[in-house]
Design an enzyme around this catalytic site. Structure first.
Site, PDB file in Angstrom:
ATOM      1  N   SER A   1      45.118  -0.811 -39.166  1.00 52.58           N
ATOM      2  CA  SER A   1      44.834  -0.678 -37.739  1.00 52.58           C
ATOM      3  C   SER A   1      45.119   0.719 -37.194  1.00 52.58           C
ATOM      4  O   SER A   1      44.370   1.225 -36.353  1.00 52.58           O
ATOM      5  CB  SER A   1      45.659  -1.708 -36.946  1.00 52.58           C
ATOM      6  OG  SER A   1      45.369  -3.015 -37.363  1.00 52.58           O
TER       7      SER A   1
ATOM      8  N   HIS B   1      48.911   1.430 -33.176  1.00 51.02           N
ATOM      9  CA  HIS B   1      47.651   1.521 -32.454  1.00 51.02           C
ATOM     10  C   HIS B   1      47.643   2.745 -31.533  1.00 51.02           C
ATOM     11  O   HIS B   1      46.687   3.534 -31.535  1.00 51.02           O
ATOM     12  CB  HIS B   1      47.431   0.254 -31.629  1.00 51.02           C
ATOM     13  CG  HIS B   1      47.002  -0.923 -32.457  1.00 51.02           C
ATOM     14  ND1 HIS B   1      46.361  -2.017 -31.913  1.00 51.02           N
ATOM     15  CD2 HIS B   1      47.121  -1.179 -33.773  1.00 51.02           C
ATOM     16  CE1 HIS B   1      46.105  -2.903 -32.865  1.00 51.02           C
ATOM     17  NE2 HIS B   1      46.568  -2.414 -33.999  1.00 51.02           N
TER      18      HIS B   1
END
Length: 248
Positions: free
Chosen positions: A125, A176
């Protein structure tokens, strides 16, 4: 830019780095879950802040390629297939792989320094958000490399992704955010000498051969419909991923 219409063979030939990365995701997922030695690979490769503090620095890189949950692996691989090809073609194989690994590594370094000392994590991610960060830089500062329709799509998906980041308790928020920031911050360096890719004014058919399309801009309505469909499909996947991850 984000709508794929190649055959598997054409995709593999045109975007070898994206193909290899997705293959690594799949191979490691199957190995860790179903094959002998999988538990050892997971134990030795998972991001572990305490282990990194004791000198196991490879754990800053190895989590980028590892997924233990099927939905997690499929979602990140799907995202890479959507966002990776245009950047691989634009940057070239070496630069694309460099930005992918750098942003994923920076995301994991941020997790180490700012996260819980006992935190464990894995997944691509951070690197995926690194690609999104580079797209954000394109939208803001390099409009010559991305058209308005794709700019709107990038920002819409980014907003949805950030909302899901903070809604889902199982998400590595630091990875993220810092992956996104790293992608945008590295944009000026990684895009030096990059010009609008040749396929911006071409249509790619299933055999992978590009042909000039003089009516590209006259098809804007059809393109906008496809983009809207893609947004809803992507949104549905995000929602499903968020819900499923609460139970696994």
């Amino acid at each position: 830019m984000f709508i794929r219409n190649e055959s598997f063979y054409s995709f593999r030939r045109s975007y070898p780095i994206v193909t290899i990365l997705v293959a690594i995701h799949l191979i490691l997922f199957v190995w860790m879950n179903f094959l002998p030695g999988g538990r050892w690979i997971l134990t030795m490769g998972i991001g572990n802040n305490l282990a990194v503090a004791y000198g196991e620095y490879w754990r800053i890189i190895t989590p980028i390629f590892m997924h233990i949950g099927a939905m997690h692996m499929l979602f990140n691989s799907f995202s890479l297939v959507i966002f990776g090809p245009a950047l691989e073609k634009m940057l070239g194989k070496s630069k694309f792989l460099l930005i992918y690994l750098l942003t994923g590594t920076i995301a994991n370094i941020a997790t180490f320094f700012l996260g819980n000392p006992y935190m464990q994590h894995l997944g691509a991610s951070g690197a995926i958000y690194g690609l999104l960060g580079l797209y954000v830089y394109l939208v803001i500062n390099r409009k010559d490399l991305i058209d308005s329709a794709n700019s709107q799509l990038v920002m819409t998906i980014l907003i949805i992704g950030l909302v899901m980041t903070f809604v889902n308790p199982n998400i590595n928020v630091l990875a993220h955010l810092f992956g996104l920031i790293a992608g945008a911050a590295l944009g000026p360096l990684i895009l030096i000498g990059v010009k609008r890719p040749y396929y911006a004014n071409r249509v790619v058919f299933d055999d992978g051969e590009p042909t000039f399309d003089p009516n590209r801009w006259q098809k804007k309505r059809r393109l906008n419909k496809n983009i809207k469909k893609l947004i809803w499909v992507f949104f549905a996947v995000l929602v499903i991923a968020g819900l499923v991850s609460r139970f696994f």
